[in-house]
Design a protein around this motif. Structure first.
Motif, PDB file in Angstrom:
ATOM      1  N   LEU A  28     -40.665  27.844  92.608  1.00  0.00           N
ATOM      2  CA  LEU A  28     -40.540  28.501  91.311  1.00  0.00           C
ATOM      3  C   LEU A  28     -39.419  29.535  91.266  1.00  0.00           C
ATOM      4  CD1 LEU A  28     -44.332  28.896  90.470  1.00  0.00           C
ATOM      5  CD2 LEU A  28     -42.726  27.124  89.684  1.00  0.00           C
ATOM      6  N   THR A  29     -38.879  29.896  92.431  1.00  0.00           N
ATOM      7  CA  THR A  29     -37.753  30.845  92.448  1.00  0.00           C
ATOM      8  C   THR A  29     -36.446  30.171  92.024  1.00  0.00           C
ATOM      9  OG1 THR A  29     -37.166  30.488  94.781  1.00  0.00           O
ATOM     10  CG2 THR A  29     -38.830  32.188  94.299  1.00  0.00           C
ATOM     11  N   TYR A  30     -36.429  28.840  92.006  1.00  0.00           N
ATOM     12  CA  TYR A  30     -35.247  28.119  91.529  1.00  0.00           C
ATOM     13  C   TYR A  30     -35.262  28.116  90.004  1.00  0.00           C
ATOM     14  CZ  TYR A  30     -34.495  26.545  96.287  1.00  0.00           C
ATOM     15  OH  TYR A  30     -34.272  26.505  97.634  1.00  0.00           O
ATOM     16  N   GLN A  31     -34.113  28.327  89.415  1.00  0.00           N
ATOM     17  CA  GLN A  31     -34.004  28.477  87.975  1.00  0.00           C
ATOM     18  C   GLN A  31     -34.216  27.164  87.223  1.00  0.00           C
ATOM     19  OE1 GLN A  31     -30.229  30.192  86.902  1.00  0.00           O
ATOM     20  NE2 GLN A  31     -31.128  31.295  85.217  1.00  0.00           N
ATOM     21  N   HIS A  32     -33.697  26.072  87.757  1.00  0.00           N
ATOM     22  CA  HIS A  32     -33.737  24.800  87.051  1.00  0.00           C
ATOM     23  C   HIS A  32     -34.932  23.957  87.494  1.00  0.00           C
ATOM     24  CE1 HIS A  32     -29.859  25.635  85.318  1.00  0.00           C
ATOM     25  NE2 HIS A  32     -29.407  25.942  86.519  1.00  0.00           N
ATOM     26  N   PRO A  33     -35.669  23.393  86.552  1.00  0.00           N
ATOM     27  CA  PRO A  33     -36.831  22.560  86.898  1.00  0.00           C
ATOM     28  C   PRO A  33     -36.483  21.384  87.816  1.00  0.00           C
ATOM     29  CG  PRO A  33     -36.871  23.105  84.568  1.00  0.00           C
ATOM     30  CD  PRO A  33     -35.552  23.592  85.111  1.00  0.00           C
ATOM     31  N   ALA A  34     -35.325  20.775  87.628  1.00  0.00           N
ATOM     32  CA  ALA A  34     -34.942  19.650  88.499  1.00  0.00           C
ATOM     33  C   ALA A  34     -34.814  20.109  89.940  1.00  0.00           C
ATOM     34  CB  ALA A  34     -33.637  19.020  88.020  1.00  0.00           C
ATOM     35  N   ARG A  35     -34.245  21.276  90.152  1.00  0.00           N
ATOM     36  CA  ARG A  35     -34.099  21.801  91.525  1.00  0.00           C
ATOM     37  C   ARG A  35     -35.461  22.167  92.106  1.00  0.00           C
ATOM     38  NH1 ARG A  35     -33.709  21.717  96.019  1.00  0.00           N
ATOM     39  NH2 ARG A  35     -32.727  23.240  97.364  1.00  0.00           N
ATOM     40  N   GLN A  36     -36.360  22.689  91.279  1.00  0.00           N
ATOM     41  CA  GLN A  36     -37.724  22.977  91.727  1.00  0.00           C
ATOM     42  C   GLN A  36     -38.398  21.697  92.223  1.00  0.00           C
ATOM     43  OE1 GLN A  36     -39.730  24.740  88.383  1.00  0.00           O
ATOM     44  NE2 GLN A  36     -38.473  26.601  88.421  1.00  0.00           N
ATOM     45  N   GLN A  37     -38.249  20.619  91.454  1.00  0.00           N
ATOM     46  CA  GLN A  37     -38.857  19.340  91.823  1.00  0.00           C
ATOM     47  C   GLN A  37     -38.241  18.779  93.108  1.00  0.00           C
ATOM     48  OE1 GLN A  37     -38.361  16.921  88.331  1.00  0.00           O
ATOM     49  NE2 GLN A  37     -40.131  17.831  87.301  1.00  0.00           N
ATOM     50  N   GLN A  38     -36.932  18.925  93.251  1.00  0.00           N
ATOM     51  CA  GLN A  38     -36.266  18.437  94.463  1.00  0.00           C
ATOM     52  C   GLN A  38     -36.778  19.196  95.687  1.00  0.00           C
ATOM     53  OE1 GLN A  38     -32.228  19.106  93.310  1.00  0.00           O
ATOM     54  NE2 GLN A  38     -32.012  17.085  92.364  1.00  0.00           N
ATOM     55  N   TYR A  39     -36.894  20.498  95.577  1.00  0.00           N
ATOM     56  CA  TYR A  39     -37.392  21.313  96.680  1.00  0.00           C
ATOM     57  C   TYR A  39     -38.820  20.888  97.042  1.00  0.00           C
ATOM     58  CZ  TYR A  39     -38.951  25.330  99.386  1.00  0.00           C
ATOM     59  OH  TYR A  39     -39.469  26.133 100.376  1.00  0.00           O
ATOM     60  N   GLN A  40     -39.684  20.808  96.046  1.00  0.00           N
ATOM     61  CA  GLN A  40     -41.076  20.419  96.282  1.00  0.00           C
ATOM     62  C   GLN A  40     -41.144  19.014  96.879  1.00  0.00           C
ATOM     63  OE1 GLN A  40     -42.653  20.793  92.326  1.00  0.00           O
ATOM     64  NE2 GLN A  40     -43.233  22.935  92.613  1.00  0.00           N
ATOM     65  N   GLY A  41     -40.404  18.093  96.301  1.00  0.00           N
ATOM     66  CA  GLY A  41     -40.421  16.713  96.769  1.00  0.00           C
ATOM     67  C   GLY A  41     -39.942  16.580  98.202  1.00  0.00           C
ATOM     68  N   GLY A  42     -38.867  17.286  98.554  1.00  0.00           N
ATOM     69  CA  GLY A  42     -38.342  17.225  99.915  1.00  0.00           C
ATOM     70  C   GLY A  42     -39.333  17.727 100.945  1.00  0.00           C
ATOM     71  N   ARG A  43     -39.931  18.877 100.669  1.00  0.00           N
ATOM     72  CA  ARG A  43     -40.903  19.444 101.622  1.00  0.00           C
ATOM     73  C   ARG A  43     -42.152  18.573 101.727  1.00  0.00           C
ATOM     74  NH1 ARG A  43     -36.466  22.001 101.574  1.00  0.00           N
ATOM     75  NH2 ARG A  43     -36.332  23.968 102.661  1.00  0.00           N
ATOM     76  N   ALA A  44     -42.685  18.158 100.578  1.00  0.00           N
ATOM     77  CA  ALA A  44     -43.911  17.367 100.577  1.00  0.00           C
ATOM     78  C   ALA A  44     -43.690  15.995 101.222  1.00  0.00           C
ATOM     79  CB  ALA A  44     -44.425  17.211  99.145  1.00  0.00           C
ATOM     80  N   LEU A  45     -42.577  15.351 100.910  1.00  0.00           N
ATOM     81  CA  LEU A  45     -42.294  14.036 101.478  1.00  0.00           C
ATOM     82  C   LEU A  45     -42.098  14.119 102.991  1.00  0.00           C
ATOM     83  CD1 LEU A  45     -42.002  11.158 100.367  1.00  0.00           C
ATOM     84  CD2 LEU A  45     -39.537  11.562 100.189  1.00  0.00           C
ATOM     85  N   LEU A  46     -41.435  15.176 103.460  1.00  0.00           N
ATOM     86  CA  LEU A  46     -41.245  15.362 104.902  1.00  0.00           C
ATOM     87  C   LEU A  46     -42.596  15.564 105.606  1.00  0.00           C
ATOM     88  CD1 LEU A  46     -39.333  15.623 107.311  1.00  0.00           C
ATOM     89  CD2 LEU A  46     -39.063  18.054 106.719  1.00  0.00           C
ATOM     90  N   ARG A  47     -43.432  16.399 105.040  1.00  0.00           N
ATOM     91  CA  ARG A  47     -44.746  16.651 105.644  1.00  0.00           C
ATOM     92  C   ARG A  47     -45.586  15.367 105.642  1.00  0.00           C
ATOM     93  NH1 ARG A  47     -45.664  20.969 103.374  1.00  0.00           N
ATOM     94  NH2 ARG A  47     -45.191  22.330 105.141  1.00  0.00           N
ATOM     95  N   GLN A  48     -45.590  14.648 104.531  1.00  0.00           N
ATOM     96  CA  GLN A  48     -46.334  13.398 104.460  1.00  0.00           C
ATOM     97  C   GLN A  48     -45.837  12.394 105.498  1.00  0.00           C
ATOM     98  OE1 GLN A  48     -45.632  10.897 101.022  1.00  0.00           O
ATOM     99  NE2 GLN A  48     -47.716  10.074 101.112  1.00  0.00           N
TER     100      GLN A  48
END
Length: 185
Positions: A28-48
């Motif tokens: 949520l510290t990222y200003q743009h929603p697309a960047r927020q999703q990329q950050y979340q997706g990268g971390r979650a996909l790596l952990r999975q």
């Protein structure tokens, strides 16, 4: 091992259980929603990827940011090699307990200044790549990005090199107008 998605928006709700509370808050510290999703997706996909491939519990997997911005993956107190890449609605991740690696994903679309980049580095990574060779351009571009991530170096230095030895150690995959490159030395 690697995995990627070219439909992040659809996959993100399924990935949310793999995201830590700290990571969700940091996104949520990222200003743009697309960047927020990329950050979340990268971390979650790596952990999975790590948990499902090696049987770890999600709470054993910690992904932090190094001072240079690269991700740092620690599993049950042991450091692993990892790489994360994103572009538009796509994310790619790779991890290994023993082997350094770098990954990059890009949309296959004409790039601003593509001709100028090819010309500038025609004695380096873009040797034998013509100005209208979109596939060739992105093959070399994703490889240069993956090498740079692995080395934690500078992209402009990588682009000046001869690509022949790197090409032998790269894996490329196409999906939905995206090209992914995994490089392992």
């Amino acid at each position: 091992m690697m995995t990627f998605t070219t439909d992040l928006q659809t996959l993100l709700p399924q990935l949310s259980p793999w995201l830590s509370e700290t990571e969700a808050a940091h996104a949520l510290t990222y200003q743009h929603p697309a960047r927020q999703q990329q950050y979340q997706g990268g971390r979650a996909l790596l952990r999975q990827l790590v948990c499902e491939t090696h049987g770890y519990a999600p709470e054993q997997v910690h992904i932090r940011r190094q001072p240079n911005g690269a991700p740092l993956l620690q599993i049950a107190g042991v450091s692993w090699f990892c790489s994360i890449s994103h572009t538009a609605n796509a994310v790619a991740v790779a991890a290994s307990p023993t082997q350094p690696l770098g990954i990059d994903i890009e949309q296959l679309k004409p790039r601003r200044r593509q001709d100028a980049i090819i010309k500038q580095y025609q004695n380096g990574f873009f040797v034998d790549i013509g100005p209208n060779d979109l596939e060739g351009f992105y093959q070399r571009w994703t490889l240069a990005e993956a090498v740079t991530k692995l080395e934690q170096g500078l992209l402009l230095k990588t682009l000046r090199r001869d690509p022949s030895n790197y090409l032998k150690k790269a894996e490329f995959q196409h999906q939905d107008h995206c090209l992914t490159c995994l490089y392992r030395p």
